[in-house]
Structure formats: C-alpha cells, structure tokens
Scaffold this motif. Structure first.
Motif, PDB file in Angstrom:
ATOM      1  N   VAL A  67       0.802  -1.109  -0.067  1.00 12.74           N
ATOM      2  CA  VAL A  67       0.092   0.032  -0.108  1.00 12.74           C
ATOM      3  C   VAL A  67       0.948   1.299  -0.041  1.00 12.74           C
ATOM      4  O   VAL A  67       0.311   2.293  -0.584  1.00 12.74           O
ATOM      5  CB  VAL A  67      -1.109  -0.010   1.270  1.00 12.74           C
ATOM      6  N   LYS A 105       4.118   5.644   9.007  1.00 11.75           N
ATOM      7  CA  LYS A 105       4.110   6.218   7.799  1.00 11.75           C
ATOM      8  C   LYS A 105       4.971   7.628   7.909  1.00 11.75           C
ATOM      9  O   LYS A 105       5.699   7.770   7.124  1.00 11.75           O
ATOM     10  CB  LYS A 105       2.847   6.699   7.400  1.00 11.75           C
ATOM     11  N   TYR A 159      -5.358   4.649   5.606  1.00 15.28           N
ATOM     12  CA  TYR A 159      -3.875   4.830   5.538  1.00 15.28           C
ATOM     13  C   TYR A 159      -3.532   5.941   4.510  1.00 15.28           C
ATOM     14  O   TYR A 159      -2.682   6.621   4.622  1.00 15.28           O
ATOM     15  CB  TYR A 159      -3.227   3.355   5.344  1.00 15.28           C
ATOM     16  N   LEU A 160      -4.229   5.570   3.402  1.00 11.92           N
ATOM     17  CA  LEU A 160      -3.956   6.518   2.181  1.00 11.92           C
ATOM     18  C   LEU A 160      -4.553   7.932   2.389  1.00 11.92           C
ATOM     19  O   LEU A 160      -4.422   8.724   1.493  1.00 11.92           O
ATOM     20  CB  LEU A 160      -4.281   5.849   0.955  1.00 11.92           C
ATOM     21  N   PHE A 174       1.397   3.495  -2.958  1.00  5.23           N
ATOM     22  CA  PHE A 174       0.609   4.245  -3.532  1.00  5.23           C
ATOM     23  C   PHE A 174       0.256   5.464  -2.914  1.00  5.23           C
ATOM     24  O   PHE A 174      -0.566   6.286  -3.156  1.00  5.23           O
ATOM     25  CB  PHE A 174      -1.162   3.281  -3.454  1.00  5.23           C
ATOM     26  N   ASP A 175       1.276   5.547  -1.746  1.00  2.00           N
ATOM     27  CA  ASP A 175       1.089   6.804  -1.046  1.00  2.00           C
ATOM     28  C   ASP A 175       1.914   8.014  -1.667  1.00  2.00           C
ATOM     29  O   ASP A 175       2.499   8.730  -0.899  1.00  2.00           O
ATOM     30  CB  ASP A 175       1.605   6.486   0.134  1.00  2.00           C
ATOM     31  N   THR A 176       1.221   8.377  -2.614  1.00  2.00           N
ATOM     32  CA  THR A 176       2.032   9.575  -3.316  1.00  2.00           C
ATOM     33  C   THR A 176       0.645  10.057  -4.024  1.00  2.00           C
ATOM     34  O   THR A 176      -0.269   9.525  -4.344  1.00  2.00           O
ATOM     35  CB  THR A 176       3.009   9.376  -4.530  1.00  2.00           C
ATOM     36  N   PHE A 194      -5.245   3.252  -6.140  1.00  2.00           N
ATOM     37  CA  PHE A 194      -5.411   2.161  -5.135  1.00  2.00           C
ATOM     38  C   PHE A 194      -6.869   1.820  -4.986  1.00  2.00           C
ATOM     39  O   PHE A 194      -7.213   0.662  -4.629  1.00  2.00           O
ATOM     40  CB  PHE A 194      -4.709   2.377  -3.951  1.00  2.00           C
ATOM     41  N   GLU A 205      -3.340   7.501  -4.957  1.00  2.00           N
ATOM     42  CA  GLU A 205      -4.005   6.699  -3.831  1.00  2.00           C
ATOM     43  C   GLU A 205      -5.363   6.583  -4.449  1.00  2.00           C
ATOM     44  O   GLU A 205      -6.145   5.782  -4.089  1.00  2.00           O
ATOM     45  CB  GLU A 205      -4.426   7.961  -2.670  1.00  2.00           C
ATOM     46  N   TRP A 233      -7.663   2.135   3.107  1.00  3.83           N
ATOM     47  CA  TRP A 233      -7.988   3.495   2.592  1.00  3.83           C
ATOM     48  C   TRP A 233      -7.725   4.708   3.605  1.00  3.83           C
ATOM     49  O   TRP A 233      -7.266   5.747   3.105  1.00  3.83           O
ATOM     50  CB  TRP A 233      -9.546   3.597   2.241  1.00  3.83           C
TER      51      TRP A 233
END
Lengths: 504, 354
Positions: A46, B44, A339-340, A49-51, A58, A55, A337
């Motif tokens: 995951v 994170k 998380y993003l 996809f954190d850019t 994702f 997201e 979701w």
C-alpha cells in the motif's frame, strides 16, 4: 508508480484494473484463500500508492481485487472440491459433483455468470441506494439482525442429509466448536479451551474449512489416483459454457433471491463471512421441492453464487457511509483506505466524486472484466480435472496447508498444524459415515451470532428477568416474522421423510 | 595516502552497513484494529526520519489472544533481539489477569515514544427512563460505563455506587467489535456509547448535527494535574469539569480513583517500547524527535490521530513509572471489585506487586 502516473488516465485505469483483476482472480483460484487473504497481502504494497494521485488508483485496484477474487474463488470448489473461501463452500456442494460428471464448464460458467450478473445488478442498486442508506441503517437494529440470523440458522435444518440424526450431531458439533474461545458477552472470559492458550482465540474458520473439506477431498483424490470423469471434447465444453449461462436465465428468480439474501446479509455488520452464500443455498434447497441436491444440481450453484458478489456491495455500503465495515474484508480495506488519507465514513469521502468514481468503476468494471475473462477461460481451466491428480493433488495439498499456516503469520505453526490434522481426520470420518459437513460448517459460522444476539436481546428487552416492554414483537415485526419462519423451517427441515441433500 | 583513503572508505562503508537495520514493529492487533491504525499512521511519518539514519520499519501484526501473544513473544522469543519494537496494549488486562504472561511485564521495558489519546462519551438527546449503555468490549468499555455511572450517581462509596450502578443503566453486552456497536447506537438500540474523536466527526456527524445526539463528555487526558480537557474536540467538557458543574463538587472517592487510574492507563497506552540497553535507542528516539519537530508530519498526524500530546524518552518513562507506582493493592482490589460487578472475571495479577 511514477511511471504509471506519467501515463494518460485511461492507461492508468487500464493498468490498475488489469492488475486488480489478475491479482484478485489468481488469489481466488488458490484453495482456501479468498478476498480476505487477498486484501491482507495489500498491506505490504500500500505504501507504493502513498503519493499524490496514486491513492485514487489504489481504490480502483483494491476494489477490483476484492470483486475479482470473489468471482475466482468458485474455481477450486467446483474443480477440485476445495472451497476457495468459506462462502464458496456452498457452491462446491453441487459444483464438484457436476465436475465429476464431466460438466465442469457447465458448473463454472453458471457460477461465474450468476455471480457477475448479480454483482453488476446489485452493484448499481447499491450505489443508487447510497443516499438512502442512513434510513435503511436505522431500520436494521439488533432485533432485526437476530431475526435474520435465526432464519439463516434454521435453514441449516434444510441442508441436512437424509440421515437426520447424524446431521443433528454435525450441527451440535459445529455449535460446540464455535463455543471455544472468548465468551460471546465480550467480558474477557474464555471457555472450553482445555487450558490450551491457543484455543483462547477460538478455532479459525480457515482451519475448519480446510480441515473438513479440502484435505479430505485431496486425500480421497490421491487415494483414487484418478477422477472417474467423463472426458468431453472442446465442442462440448463450449456448449456447456453456453448451457451454464442459459441455466442462470432459466432459474433467474433463484439467482435473484440469492442476490437479495447476499445483499441483506452483507449489510449486517455482525454476521460474518459466508452466511449469505449458505443461506441462499439453503433457501434454494428449501424452495426446490422433491429435488436432490449435493449430487450436481445446477440450482444449488445458482442459488449460492447469486449471493456471492451481491454480498460484497451490501457490505461496502455501511463501510463507506458510516465507517462501519460490513465484514472482515471491508474492515481491512477500510484501514488501507484510511492509511492513504481517505476519511472513510465521512461526508468528505461521499462528496469526493473522484473517490466515488474510482470506487464505482473499480467495482463495476472489476466485476464485469473478471466475469468475462473467467467465463472465457473456464473451459480451459476446467481441463485440470483431466490431468492425473498424482501430478497436482500433492502440490495443491501443500499449497493449501501453506496458506492456512501463513494466515497466522506462522506464529502458531504447531498448534495450527495439530488442529488441521485433527479436523482433517474428522472430515474424513464425517465424509465416510455421512455426517453433514456443510451443516457443521454453517452451524459453526452462525452460532456465535445467534448467541450474541440472544445475550443482547435479553439485556435489551428482558433486563433483570423483567419484561421491559410488551411491544418488542410489534415494534420489531421483522424479528417476529423471522422467528416464525425459523420455527417453520426447523419443523419443515426435520420432518422431511427424505433429506434432499446427498452430500456429506 | 591511498591506504588512508581506502581505510576511510572501508570504515565508512562498514559503519553505514552496520547502522542500516530493518526493525520489526509488533502490533498486538489485526491490521484493522484501533491501535493498528494508529501504528500505521505513525510509522508512515516516522519511517521517513528513521530512513535518514539508514533504518527501515516493518509492521507485524499479532492479534492472537487479544494481543497477549505479541507481549509474550516479545518477552521470550525476541528477548535478545534489539531490532524488535513492541506497541503497548492491554495494560489494564495485564494488571487484572493472572495467567500466561510468561515473564512479560511492561515496567521492564524502555519506552521510546507515545501519544496520549482520549475517548468521548456520546448520548442520545432524548434518553429513556433507564437507557441502555454498551459495555460490550469488556476490558475496553467498562471504564466508559463507570464514567457514565458516576455522572449520574455523584460521589459515593464503592459499595453504594455499585448499587446505584445497577439501578441507573442497562448494560448491553455482546457487541462484536466497534462496528456493530456503532450500528446498534445509530439504530437506537443503545443510547449511550463511546468512541474516538475521528468517529465523532464521521459516524455520528448527522446525529449530532440534527440534535439527536450530543457529545456528553470526554474522559479527559492524563496529565500531572489529573484528567484535563481533550484537545481534539474543545467543545466537549472533560469528565471532572462536567461532574463539578453537575454536582457542585469535584469527583472524589475510591470509585473515582479507580476510574481515574484506568483512564490514565488507557490514555497513555499508545506507546512503543524496546528491551533495555537497546543499542538503537538513540536512533529510534532521535528520529521521533525529528518527526515531532517537522511541521508537515505533525500536521498530517494531528489530522489523522487528533492533536493529542506526545511524550518520549525519559519524560515518558517517568510518566509511566508514576502511573504504575501509584497503583497500590487497595486500588487494584477496588478495580477488581468494580470490574467484576460488570460481569468480568477479573483476577489481580499477583506478579504486579512483586
């Protein structure tokens, strides 16, 4: 990810949908895996996809994964008699005998087509109902959930074999196993653990499913050396694919009923996986008077698969609307979701048209693409039944065992292995002596919900032994109706002279 | 000269290689649990600063035995592994259950950093004569019910409070996780519940906006001055504030002490720890300090986790030591009595006072 983001939106969507469908479909093909495992594995990727921009991709990828996995989990059940997930076990009961009769393509195409069409149909209905879900949610309370679960539980009596007494023992055993672990009142006490710490968490449904069904079937396969299967040519395979599709149309009301049952059970957060499929299967058996099930009745497949993907959209609604996951799969999905950065359950997300677009199209296109591809490839994949099991049964057995052990992160390796061996022995014995394994599995899945429901109703309406209100039966008519239906179902199930499911 | 450059290069290479480690961060929950979501958001941001020191983080979820397995694995299997970090959980459970801890004791480990978090109580505006309140989470929600009981009964001795407790509410058990509890509240089956700040603005937003529900009070955040107002929702009074307004006196007595201690323990329970003499302690703490000094990271974390205070290193250790040392046998006995009155099979951990 940067490379993908440099492409046009269409290409980005195409890549993500393809990846989601392929990944979900492949996990679905693995015996005993299913959508829950597919989503858990996404935790390891995951962060990619954190850019900015990724997201939303994702959302597309993850929801396509879930729906394609749900479509794919029919394969293992139909082709080799191993449930892809606990819910897909219902499809296996009639699907596997059909495969043995040389009608694997028929069974698979009916299963996939029904699951796909209902997925799309109830998907549209579900997304249309988003604005009204709050009203629906306020109608379904504890009493209604208890009523519906009672109905599902009573339906077990319908899936009993002609050996009523043995079925009763199987149901009792399922309930007894379900009592192991933390007590249902949630007060931190555990029971029936025999001082074995491992049992505090109860018995995993994965171990029950694999132990009772997968390993006994694989052992049987190895013992038989080869399936007693009618070989059919490619032309017949093609014909069967079309026959499977037309069978769904022929029994469209059963398919629709399965869809409604799956959708409603999916809406209820307290029920857990697999109930919709089994309830729909049992209802199909109950409605098909004088017909035998468990020996390759296409109606059994259509009924249970009708509930498969419709249950997913049912579970998606409370997740997105309130942040209340409609099941374990959606609880995992929701945390990914969040998380993003998506505030699932808030108006922010509901008003985020980009989020909703990705969710809607991910769900719809994921279902449609996977359904189409799976139907196209079913005839090829179904040829696995012609391959001598000696070549694939052992690797499949090892893969299944690995999946089970990996699901707990190998933390309880020896305990899981011991329980798996014990339950496999049980499975073999039950199969041999015709004790209904589906009845045991259903009882195991449903008993905790029933028990919790009774505790809650007692505290809500019969506090301190006093009747708090005389109006419960009128205030909650769904509960009243469901309880009456449940009593009638139990009476009907056990007074049938000939049990109508020929599967143990 | 060349030999010197070569020696410097080799030394630099070895130093860098030795320093670059992958830590395993054990989360005693399934990936969708409350503390797991907290850990996911923290790592994170934290991992960005840890990476500057050449390290990386890997989350590992151990939900078995309600998190007890993670604690015992940390105490046994990973006893000598400096690369394993444990997320705290279930300190009240540790104090009130006797079996199977296998040498685990949270007081023996070194905390790196943590966040003090709070919980809010919600109530329907139109309460019936004897409203239903949830205590379904067992260890998790008994303390919430205690707050509600005190708010209705005022200051009383423990025995009188237990009588009042029986007559004030109906306690509904058996909720299968927070999802079904929220559903039960929205459907009107229970009229009083508790939740975190994030859900106040999402799940109950419409209820509050339409006047059907109110944020009754926050339990407050543990501080040197007792329980203080929760910073994430300023409009909600803390328990001591609202109690004082309602009863014209401050909360006091053994029942309140038990409640307060449990809130303090819960409020400080989201911290991470390592074994003593961990060689990477400075790196772990240093990267955390860099994170809380980074405006961008803190903005994100405040949005996700609430603007709750952070504590670290020696300060956190002292806070935790103070809380643990203030738990005497009488207090724990009261906690046991009260928890048992709600139906929990509580037994004091004999090792706690050794």
């Amino acid at each position: 990810m940067e490379l993908i983001l440099q492409q046009s939106v269409w290409i980005q969507w195409a890549i993500m949908l393809t990846l989601g469908c392929v990944y979900g479909g492949l996990i679905g093909l693995i015996p005993s895996a299913g959508p829950g495992k597919a989503v858990i594995l996404l935790y390891s990727i995951v962060a990619i996809f954190d850019t900015a921009g990724a997201e939303y991709l994702f959302i597309l990828f993850s929801i396509a994964t879930v729906v394609s996995c749900s479509v794919g989990d029919s394969f293992a059940g139909v082709l080799i008699g191993i449930p892809g997930a606990s819910g897909a076990a219902a499809t296996m009961v009639d699907g596997f005998p059909l495969a043995k009769q040389g009608k694997a393509s028929y069974a698979l195409s009916a299963a996939i087509f029904c699951s796909t069409v209902n997925g799309l149909l109830f998907g549209i209905l579900g997304f249309m109902l988003f604005p009204f879900y709050r009203e629906i949610g306020s109608v379904i309370g504890t009493a209604e959930i208890v009523g519906l679960v009672c109905c599902s539980f009573a339906l077990i009596s319908v899936v009993t074999t002609k050996h009523t007494f043995r079925s009763l023992i199987a149901i009792s055993l399922g309930c007894a196993i379900a009592t192991i672990g933390w007590a249902p009142d949630g007060m931190g006490d555990y029971r029936n653990t025999f001082d074995w710490e491992y049992l505090e968490d109860g018995v995993s449904i994965l171990i029950i499913g694999v132990g009772l069904f997968a390993l006994p079937e694989l052992i049987q396969t190895l013992k038989d050396k080869e399936f007693d299967i009618l070989y059919i040519d490619n032309k017949t395979h093609n014909k069967q694919t079309w026959q499977g599709i037309t069978a769904v149309w022929k029994h469209k009301w059963l398919a629709l009923m399965g869809g409604v049952i799956g959708w409603i059970t999916g809406l209820m957060p307290a029920t857990g996986g697999g109930i919709g499929d089994w309830a729909a299967y049992s209802a199909t058996v109950g409605l098909s008077k004088g017909e035998k099930f468990g020996n390759g009745n296409i109606k059994g497949i259509i009924g249970s698969e009708g509930a498969n993907n419709s249950g997913k959209i049912g579970a998606l609604l409370p997740t997105v609307m309130f942040g209340i996951p409609g099941g374990k799969v959606f609880a995992y999905l929701m945390s990914l979701w969040i998380y993003l950065g998506f505030d699932v359950g808030t108006d922010t997300v509901l008003q985020d048209t980009k989020f909703m677009d990705h969710l809607f199209w991910g769900y719809m296109l994921g279902t449609a693409i996977t359904g189409f591809v799976m139907i196209m490839t079913a005839r090829h994949l179904s040829k696995i039944v012609y391959i001598n099991p000696m070549y694939w049964a052992l690797p499949m057995m090892l893969l299944t065992i690995y999946t089970v052990l990996a699901s707990s992160g190998f933390i309880t390796l020896w305990e899981d292995t011991a329980l798996l061996i014990l339950l496999s022995f049980f499975g073999v014995m039950m199969k041999k002596y015709k004790f209904s394994r589906p009845a045991l599995l259903m009882a195991f899945i449903l008993f905790p919900s029933i028990e919790k429901g009774i505790i809650q109703l007692k505290d809500l309406y019969f506090y301190n032994g006093l009747y708090i209100t005389n109006d419960i039966w009128w205030e909650h008519p769904i509960l009243t109706i469901c309880l009456i239906i449940s009593i009638l179902l139990i009476f009907y199930g056990f007074t049938q002279k000939n049990g109508r499911i020929d599967y143990a | 000269m060349n030999k010197t450059i070569l020696a410097v290069m080799i030394t630099a290479f070895l130093t860098t290689t030795a320093a670059a480690e992958q830590f395993t961060y054990i989360v005693p929950s399934s990936p969708d649990g409350g503390i797991a979501k907290h850990a996911q958001q923290v790592t994170k941001e934290w991992s960005k600063f840890l990476a500057k020191k050449g390290h990386s983080l890997n989350l590992r979820y151990m939900k078995q035995q309600k998190g007890k397995k993670a604690a015992t694995e940390f105490a046994t299997t990973y006893k000598d592994n400096p690369l394993v970090i444990l997320q705290s959980k279930g300190i009240i459970m540790f104090m009130t259950s006797n079996k199977g801890w296998k040498g685990y004791d949270p007081r023996n480990y070194v905390p790196i950093f943590g966040q003090k978090t709070g919980v809010f109580m919600l109530a329907k505006s139109d309460l019936p004569k004897k409203p239903a309140i949830n205590i379904g989470g067992g260890a998790e929600t008994i303390v919430d019910a205690m707050g509600a009981v005190m708010m209705e009964c005022g200051n009383m001795s423990v025995s009188k409070m237990l009588d009042c407790q029986k007559d004030t509410y109906r306690y509904i058990k058996g909720w299968q996780g927070s999802g079904s509890r929220r559903k039960g509240y929205l459907a009107g089956d229970i009229q009083i519940t508790r939740d975190a700040f994030k859900n106040i603005g999402s799940t109950y937003k419409d209820e509050i906006k339409s006047g059907k529900s109110v944020v009754w009070f926050s339990h407050g955040i543990a501080s040197a001055n007792g329980l203080v107002d929760d910073p994430s929702i300023n409009s909600a009074p803390s328990f001591p504030t609202l109690f004082t307004v309602n009863w014209k006196e401050a909360p006091k007595g053994a029942y309140y002490n038990a409640y307060k201690k449990m809130i303090e323990l819960r409020s400080t329970s989201k911290y991470i720890m390592v074994h003593q003499k961990n060689p990477y302690y400075e790196d772990l703490l240093g990267s955390f300090n860099e994170m809380i000094n980074d405006k961008e990271s803190m903005k994100k974390l405040n949005k996700k986790l609430g603007a709750y205070p952070w504590a670290s290193g020696v300060e956190l250790k002292k806070t935790l030591d103070d809380i643990y040392s203030s738990v005497d046998k009488k207090l724990l006995k009261d906690i046991q009595t009260i928890r048992q009155s709600f139906g929990e099979k509580t037994k004091i951990n004999r090792n706690f006072f050794k």
